[in-house]
Design a protein around this motif. Structure first.
Motif, PDB file in Angstrom:
ATOM      1  N   THR A   1     -11.630  19.867  20.137  1.00  0.00           N
ATOM      2  CA  THR A   1     -12.555  20.591  21.021  1.00  0.00           C
ATOM      3  C   THR A   1     -13.772  21.066  20.246  1.00  0.00           C
ATOM      4  OG1 THR A   1     -10.718  21.294  22.418  1.00  0.00           O
ATOM      5  CG2 THR A   1     -12.761  22.565  22.582  1.00  0.00           C
TER       6      THR A   1
ATOM      7  N   LYS B   1     -16.078  18.146  19.450  1.00  0.00           N
ATOM      8  CA  LYS B   1     -16.874  17.728  20.611  1.00  0.00           C
ATOM      9  C   LYS B   1     -18.052  18.656  20.840  1.00  0.00           C
ATOM     10  CE  LYS B   1     -13.136  15.405  23.044  1.00  0.00           C
ATOM     11  NZ  LYS B   1     -12.193  15.473  24.164  1.00  0.00           N
TER      12      LYS B   1
ATOM     13  N   LYS C   1     -22.009  17.594  20.520  1.00  0.00           N
ATOM     14  CA  LYS C   1     -22.926  17.836  21.640  1.00  0.00           C
ATOM     15  C   LYS C   1     -24.139  18.648  21.170  1.00  0.00           C
ATOM     16  CE  LYS C   1     -23.023  19.550  26.356  1.00  0.00           C
ATOM     17  NZ  LYS C   1     -22.278  20.177  27.447  1.00  0.00           N
TER      18      LYS C   1
END
Length: 118
Positions: free
Chosen positions: A71, A74, A78
């Motif tokens: 998580t 990611k 981003k």
């Protein structure tokens, strides 16, 4: 500010100085994009380097790189994508993890995991 936040900021500053001493060019600290934050951003040998700093006061509970889960990765990717777009960066990038370790005597050591993920 909570003690763990103070230690985190101290670790980021120590890692920043350590990387500058190794020839990295400092770009920005604590870049935010949405819910993600990139601790440190540097340029090194034509590559934009996004750095996640993890402080450990020992290895009894694990190593720094073990605390960057899927998580978190990611979110970092981003945020980095947004940074690259904002800065119109067209060269290579990489993601590093810097473990900042303080032993019982107060000595600080660093462990860098270059190109830790993508």
């Amino acid at each position: 500010m909570a003690v763990h936040n103070d230690k985190g900021k101290e670790a980021e500053n120590l890692a920043k100085d350590w990387l500058i001493g190794r020839g990295y060019e400092f770009v920005e600290a604590n870049y935010r994009s949405g819910h993600a934050e990139i601790d440190l951003i540097f340029k090194h040998k034509g590559i934009m380097v996004f750095v996640e700093v993890k402080f450990r006061s020992g290895t009894g509970f694990g190593y720094a790189e073990e605390f960057v889960d899927g998580t978190k990765r990611k979110l970092l990717i981003k945020a980095a994508d947004n940074f690259v777009y904002e800065r119109d960066w067209h060269n290579d990038i990489r993601f590093d993890i810097i473990g900042v370790y303080r032993d019982q005597n107060g000595n600080v050591n660093f462990k860098q995991f270059e190109d830790a993920f993508y």
